[in-house]
Motif scaffolding. Structure first.
Motif, mmCIF file in Angstrom:
data_model
loop_
_atom_site.group_PDB
_atom_site.id
_atom_site.type_symbol
_atom_site.label_atom_id
_atom_site.label_comp_id
_atom_site.label_asym_id
_atom_site.label_seq_id
_atom_site.Cartn_x
_atom_site.Cartn_y
_atom_site.Cartn_z
ATOM 1 N N LYS A 105 -11.811 34.109 -17.197
ATOM 2 C CA LYS A 105 -11.011 32.713 -17.242
ATOM 3 C C LYS A 105 -10.346 32.762 -18.639
ATOM 4 C CE LYS A 105 -14.574 29.990 -19.510
ATOM 5 N NZ LYS A 105 -14.054 29.704 -20.910
ATOM 6 N N ASN A 158 -7.612 29.981 -20.941
ATOM 7 C CA ASN A 158 -6.727 28.819 -20.889
ATOM 8 C C ASN A 158 -5.212 29.068 -21.321
ATOM 9 O OD1 ASN A 158 -8.483 27.162 -20.396
ATOM 10 N ND2 ASN A 158 -9.236 26.642 -22.462
ATOM 11 N N CYS A 174 -6.686 32.376 -10.511
ATOM 12 C CA CYS A 174 -7.319 32.014 -9.246
ATOM 13 C C CYS A 174 -8.488 32.909 -8.858
ATOM 14 C CB CYS A 174 -6.449 32.261 -8.127
ATOM 15 S SG CYS A 174 -5.406 30.727 -7.830
ATOM 16 N N THR A 192 -13.659 28.494 -15.242
ATOM 17 C CA THR A 192 -12.463 27.683 -15.091
ATOM 18 C C THR A 192 -11.341 27.921 -16.226
ATOM 19 O OG1 THR A 192 -14.355 26.014 -14.208
ATOM 20 C CG2 THR A 192 -12.188 25.119 -14.928
ATOM 21 N N SER A 193 -10.198 27.811 -15.577
ATOM 22 C CA SER A 193 -9.222 27.954 -16.416
ATOM 23 C C SER A 193 -8.125 26.982 -16.472
ATOM 24 C CB SER A 193 -8.462 29.285 -16.129
ATOM 25 O OG SER A 193 -8.993 30.348 -15.938
ATOM 26 N N GLN A 246 -9.099 27.304 -5.674
ATOM 27 C CA GLN A 246 -9.288 26.076 -5.984
ATOM 28 C C GLN A 246 -8.891 25.615 -7.257
ATOM 29 O OE1 GLN A 246 -13.599 25.333 -5.809
ATOM 30 N NE2 GLN A 246 -13.708 26.244 -3.772
ATOM 31 N N VAL A 283 -6.368 22.803 -13.242
ATOM 32 C CA VAL A 283 -7.407 23.262 -13.376
ATOM 33 C C VAL A 283 -7.919 24.141 -12.517
ATOM 34 C CG1 VAL A 283 -9.964 22.748 -13.946
ATOM 35 C CG2 VAL A 283 -8.159 21.163 -14.725
ATOM 36 N N GLU A 341 -10.772 26.934 -10.550
ATOM 37 C CA GLU A 341 -11.989 27.248 -10.418
ATOM 38 C C GLU A 341 -11.762 28.470 -10.146
ATOM 39 O OE1 GLU A 341 -15.373 26.614 -11.808
ATOM 40 O OE2 GLU A 341 -14.343 24.682 -11.536
#
Ligand code: UD1
Length: 432
Positions: free
Chosen positions: A295, A297, A319, A324-325, A348, A357, A359
């Motif tokens: 992941k 950001n 994806c 979580t990104s 997701q 966001v 997941e």
């Protein structure tokens, strides 16, 4: 209408040659109308936006010769000024550059408001108009047209302009108009994208006097006329980034050839964080993903920050990343419409305003999806190539606006992707 059929689930291997930069080409073609002579332009990408802009110039009397796949000669010596109709302008956002170029050459422009990619929010051009006004043009927006004309005769005059917003389009458009204005122009708080430098270099090689492109301040000494010459467009940063994101999503190893590695730094940095290996070899990048994706950001920013035009393609890879990104879109108010299509493939993603966001999931599955804009379409190809099973991508006319030979290039990397016609009755149903 066409659709792409993609059989996904395989890693990518091989070499891909990157074409000339779309966003430079779509400004350089209008810029060529300011030149009194023949412009030979090399590394011109074969994309529908470029074809459209050249046909608009032809309608105004330009002579265009295609010398080979990527070289054209544009001769606008005997161009006449003409109203640019809605039907032409709406098909390409960059048609707004015709305003700056026509104002520069003739001191008058009458151009329908631009169309192009609709990200779902508004895309104002108030900063372009503010610049034209400062350069001595009276600007009126009426009936969907921008009518701009020099108040004093047929030439604009130099001015000091401070942009309220860092805008690629406004920076280039004002630079075009000022290149043939009478006197000295200083534009502050400008955008610094590589294609801005490219347009300035093009104009300078045709006799303009522009300094500072690539920094926060551009200074332009207006010249009487521009003369013909030869110019080669820079490689497309976003096209290269798209293939890099594809190997991140699908795995494998590819060589991305004919690029300027420095332009790729903002994208390379994120891929490294995600566990992708990137090695620079001259003007190529070797991109490899063997392990799992991690992941990260991303926040979109003006250059040299992370480009908004790469945001959907990176989202496709994220994806499939562990964890979580979060993507923060800070250039356009709304550019996450494509995430609804990704969800159809099992992604997701939660969108809240300018945040997405993501997941990461183990795998995506093939589905029918619709490209809603150019880069979203490219992202759908990436997601489909990474997904298990068959996907059908519609709205591919957006993709072909800005990617040269995208099918052949992905096939060259082992991607299983083909084109098929949408039968009339199916098209009528989906339009309804
Ligand atoms: C160009 C690119 C596009 C890219 C974008 C941002 C071309 C043809 N298109 O679009 O691919 O996604 O840069 O890198 O090169 N803004 C205003 N007023 C203006 C102009 C812009 O408020 O007069 C705002 C926009 O709404 C946006 C931001 O400024 O929020 C940046 O837009 P801008 O850089 O102008 O994008 P475009 O030139 O439309």
């Amino acid at each position: 209408m066409k659709k792409y059929i993609v059989e996904g689930g395989n890693p990518l291997f091989g070499e891909v040659q990157i074409s000339g930069a779309k966003n430079a080409a779509v400004a350089i073609i209008p810029a060529a109308l300011m030149v009194d002579g023949v412009c030979r332009i090399e590394n011109m990408p074969q994309i529908s936006d470029a074809t459209l802009l050249m046909s608009i110039l032809q309608d105004m009397g330009a002579h265009i010769r295609v010398l080979n796949k990527s070289t054209v000669e544009i001769d606008c010596s005997s161009l006449h000024n003409a109203r640019i109709p809605y039907d032409s302008a709406r098909r390409c956002r960059a048609s707004y550059y015709l305003i700056g170029a026509l104002l520069g050459r003739f001191g008058a422009a009458d151009v329908a408001l631009p169309g192009g990619c609709d990200f779902g929010g508004t895309r104002p051009i108030d900063q372009h108009l503010k610049g034209f006004h400062a350069l001595g043009a009276q600007v009126e927006v009426q009936g969907g047209f921008i009518d701009a004309r020099a108040v004093d005769g047929d030439r604009l005059h130099g001015a000091n302009i401070f942009l309220d917003k860092v805008s690629v389009g406004a920076t280039i458009n004002i630079m075009l108009a000022a290149a043939l204005a009478d006197g000295y122009t200083v534009i502050e708080n400008v955008a610094k994208e590589p294609h801005i430098v490219d347009v300035a270099n093009f104009l300078n090689s045709m006799g303009a006097n522009i300094k500072g492109a690539g920094t926060d301040i551009i200074k332009i000494r207006g010249v009487e006329r521009l003369h013909g010459g030869t110019y080669s467009i820079i490689p497309d940063q976003i096209e290269a980034g798209t293939y890099m994101a594809a190997v991140a999503a699908c795995g494998g190893q590819i060589k991305v050839c004919n690029i300027i590695p420095k332009h790729m730094d903002c994208i390379t940095a994120k891929l490294l964080e995600m566990g992708v290996e990137v090695e620079e070899i001259d003007d190529n990048l070797l991109v490899r993903r063997i392990g799992p994706l991690v992941k990260t950001n991303i926040k979109t920013m003006p250059y040299p920050g992370f480009p908004t035009d790469m945001q959907p393609q990176m989202a496709a890879a994220l994806c499939l990343a562990h964890g979580t990104s979060i993507i923060t879109e800070s250039i356009f108010s709304s550019r996450f419409r494509y995430t609804e299509e990704f969800k159809r493939m099992g992604a997701q993603i939660q969108v809240d305003g300018n945040l997405a966001v993501i997941e990461g999931v183990d795998h995506l599955t093939g589905a029918q999806v619709e490209a809603c804009d150019l880069r979203a379409g490219a992202a759908m190809i990436i997601a489909a190539l990474a997904a298990y099973g068959t996907s059908e991508i519609r709205g591919v006319q957006y993709i072909e606006r800005g990617y040269e030979n995208v099918i052949e290039k992905f096939r060259g990397l082992g991607g299983n992707i083909s084109v098929s016609e949408i039968p009339d009755e199916e098209e009528a149903l989906s339009a309804g």
